[in-house]
Every structure is written in C-alpha cells, then in structure tokens.
Enzyme design. Structure first.
Site, PDB file in Angstrom:
ATOM      1  N   ASN A   1      25.779  64.740  33.040  1.00 53.43           N
ATOM      2  CA  ASN A   1      26.967  65.410  33.560  1.00 53.43           C
ATOM      3  C   ASN A   1      27.216  66.712  32.804  1.00 53.43           C
ATOM      4  O   ASN A   1      26.929  66.821  31.602  1.00 53.43           O
ATOM      5  CB  ASN A   1      28.193  64.495  33.575  1.00 53.43           C
ATOM      6  CG  ASN A   1      28.513  63.821  32.263  1.00 53.43           C
ATOM      7  OD1 ASN A   1      27.639  63.623  31.433  1.00 53.43           O
ATOM      8  ND2 ASN A   1      29.759  63.447  32.079  1.00 53.43           N
TER       9      ASN A   1
ATOM     10  N   GLU B   1      30.322  69.386  32.440  1.00 51.02           N
ATOM     11  CA  GLU B   1      31.733  69.645  32.753  1.00 51.02           C
ATOM     12  C   GLU B   1      32.055  71.126  32.610  1.00 51.02           C
ATOM     13  O   GLU B   1      31.220  71.940  32.200  1.00 51.02           O
ATOM     14  CB  GLU B   1      32.608  68.778  31.831  1.00 51.02           C
ATOM     15  CG  GLU B   1      32.346  67.293  32.077  1.00 51.02           C
ATOM     16  CD  GLU B   1      33.220  66.353  31.280  1.00 51.02           C
ATOM     17  OE1 GLU B   1      33.907  66.797  30.321  1.00 51.02           O
ATOM     18  OE2 GLU B   1      33.218  65.154  31.614  1.00 51.02           O
TER      19      GLU B   1
ATOM     20  N   CYS C   1      28.384  65.695  38.174  1.00 52.72           N
ATOM     21  CA  CYS C   1      27.995  64.367  37.698  1.00 52.72           C
ATOM     22  C   CYS C   1      26.505  64.322  37.359  1.00 52.72           C
ATOM     23  O   CYS C   1      25.706  65.103  37.889  1.00 52.72           O
ATOM     24  CB  CYS C   1      28.289  63.323  38.771  1.00 52.72           C
ATOM     25  SG  CYS C   1      30.031  62.917  38.948  1.00 52.72           S
TER      26      CYS C   1
ATOM     27  N   GLU D   1      24.312  62.068  38.212  1.00 54.09           N
ATOM     28  CA  GLU D   1      23.474  61.684  39.356  1.00 54.09           C
ATOM     29  C   GLU D   1      23.175  62.912  40.222  1.00 54.09           C
ATOM     30  O   GLU D   1      22.057  63.092  40.702  1.00 54.09           O
ATOM     31  CB  GLU D   1      24.177  60.618  40.203  1.00 54.09           C
ATOM     32  CG  GLU D   1      24.443  59.310  39.491  1.00 54.09           C
ATOM     33  CD  GLU D   1      25.791  59.274  38.772  1.00 54.09           C
ATOM     34  OE1 GLU D   1      26.257  60.339  38.296  1.00 54.09           O
ATOM     35  OE2 GLU D   1      26.363  58.191  38.681  1.00 54.09           O
TER      36      GLU D   1
ATOM     37  N   CYS E   1      30.380  57.398  41.017  1.00 55.19           N
ATOM     38  CA  CYS E   1      31.582  57.748  41.779  1.00 55.19           C
ATOM     39  C   CYS E   1      31.234  57.797  43.272  1.00 55.19           C
ATOM     40  O   CYS E   1      30.057  57.775  43.659  1.00 55.19           O
ATOM     41  CB  CYS E   1      32.136  59.094  41.303  1.00 55.19           C
ATOM     42  SG  CYS E   1      31.193  60.519  41.868  1.00 55.19           S
TER      43      CYS E   1
END
Ligand code: THU
Length: 135
Positions: A43, A45, A54, A56, A87
């Site tokens: 991830n 940010e 994210c 993934e 998520c």
C-alpha cells in the site's frame, strides 16, 4: 519451495516496502499468475488520504506491467494478528483477473502465519465482471 510459501514470502517482502505513515497499517500482496509468474505490491498512502493505493491494486498494476492478466492465487500480508481481508474495491479488482469461479486467497499475519484461506468468489459472491457486460 511450494508456490504458496513463495507467495507468502513475496507478500511479506512487499509489506516491508509499504508506505503507510498515516494508517500505520502496512499491507503486502503477492499474486501468482496462471503462467507461474509472481508479482507483488504494497500500500502507498498520501497526505491527501483518499488518494492512497491498496497493496492488492498495486500488485495488479505490476502484474499488468509484466504482461500477465490471469491470477491463480492471491496472498495478502497484514500487520498484527487481525485478518487483513481485502477491501471491497480490491475484491472487485481481483475479480476482474480471477474469473467468476474465483481463485484461492490466503491471508497471513506479519509473521506469515496463515489466518484465513478463502476464495475470491467467496469474498465477492454474485460478482459483476467482464462477462456481465452487455455486448
Ligand atoms: N489496505 C490495503 O492495502 N489493502 C486492503 O485490502 C485493505 C486496506 C490499506 C489501505 C490503507 O493504506 C491501509 O491499508 C489502511 O486502510
């Protein structure tokens, strides 16, 4: 080394690269493609929080850059001992490249201990994918 161990190792390695200063929730993801290629992502940010990516999603971007587009197995490594389930957005992103019948999804903790073995179809039942688009 078995495929799943290789994937767990790749997810843990990716997790060490996570840029997660705001959530302090580093995640690593590794994908095995149907042709045997392993790709990973972490991830990333941003100070403008909603712009974060994210693990993934970044792994999928890396997969596409490798010229691959069929996932065979997903491993996600989360911090601590809570199960870091993908998520909703990532479930949909995985589904695009995993098909309607789904692929194995293994979730491990920061030490690589398996916390959950499931499938992408179980995580996103009655999913919408490329086959559901009208011609
Ligand atoms: N995160 C992921 O990387 N994957 C998920 O499926 C769940 C959440 C990240 C996003 C954010 O950087 C942090 O975990 C906390 O939500």
């Amino acid at each position: 080394m078995a495929d799943v161990d290789k994937l767990i190792h790749a997810a843990l390695e990716a997790q060490t690269k996570a840029y997660a200063p705001y959530s302090r929730h580093p995640v690593g993801a590794a994908l095995l493609t149907t042709s045997g290629v392993v790709v990973s992502g972490c991830n990333v940010e941003n100070a403008a929080y909603p712009l974060s990516f994210c693990a993934e999603a970044n792994a999928i971007g890396n997969m596409i850059m490798q010229g691959e587009n069929q996932i065979a197995h997903v491993v996600i490594a989360g911090p601590g001992t809570h199960v870091c389930t993908p998520c909703g957005g990532c479930r949909q992103q995985i589904r695009e490249f995993a098909g309607a019948s789904g692929v194995s999804v293994t979730i491990v903790d920061h030490k690589g201990t398996v916390l959950l073995e499931t499938t992408s179809a179980e995580l996103l039942p009655h999913s919408f994918g490329p086959e559901n688009l009208s011609e």
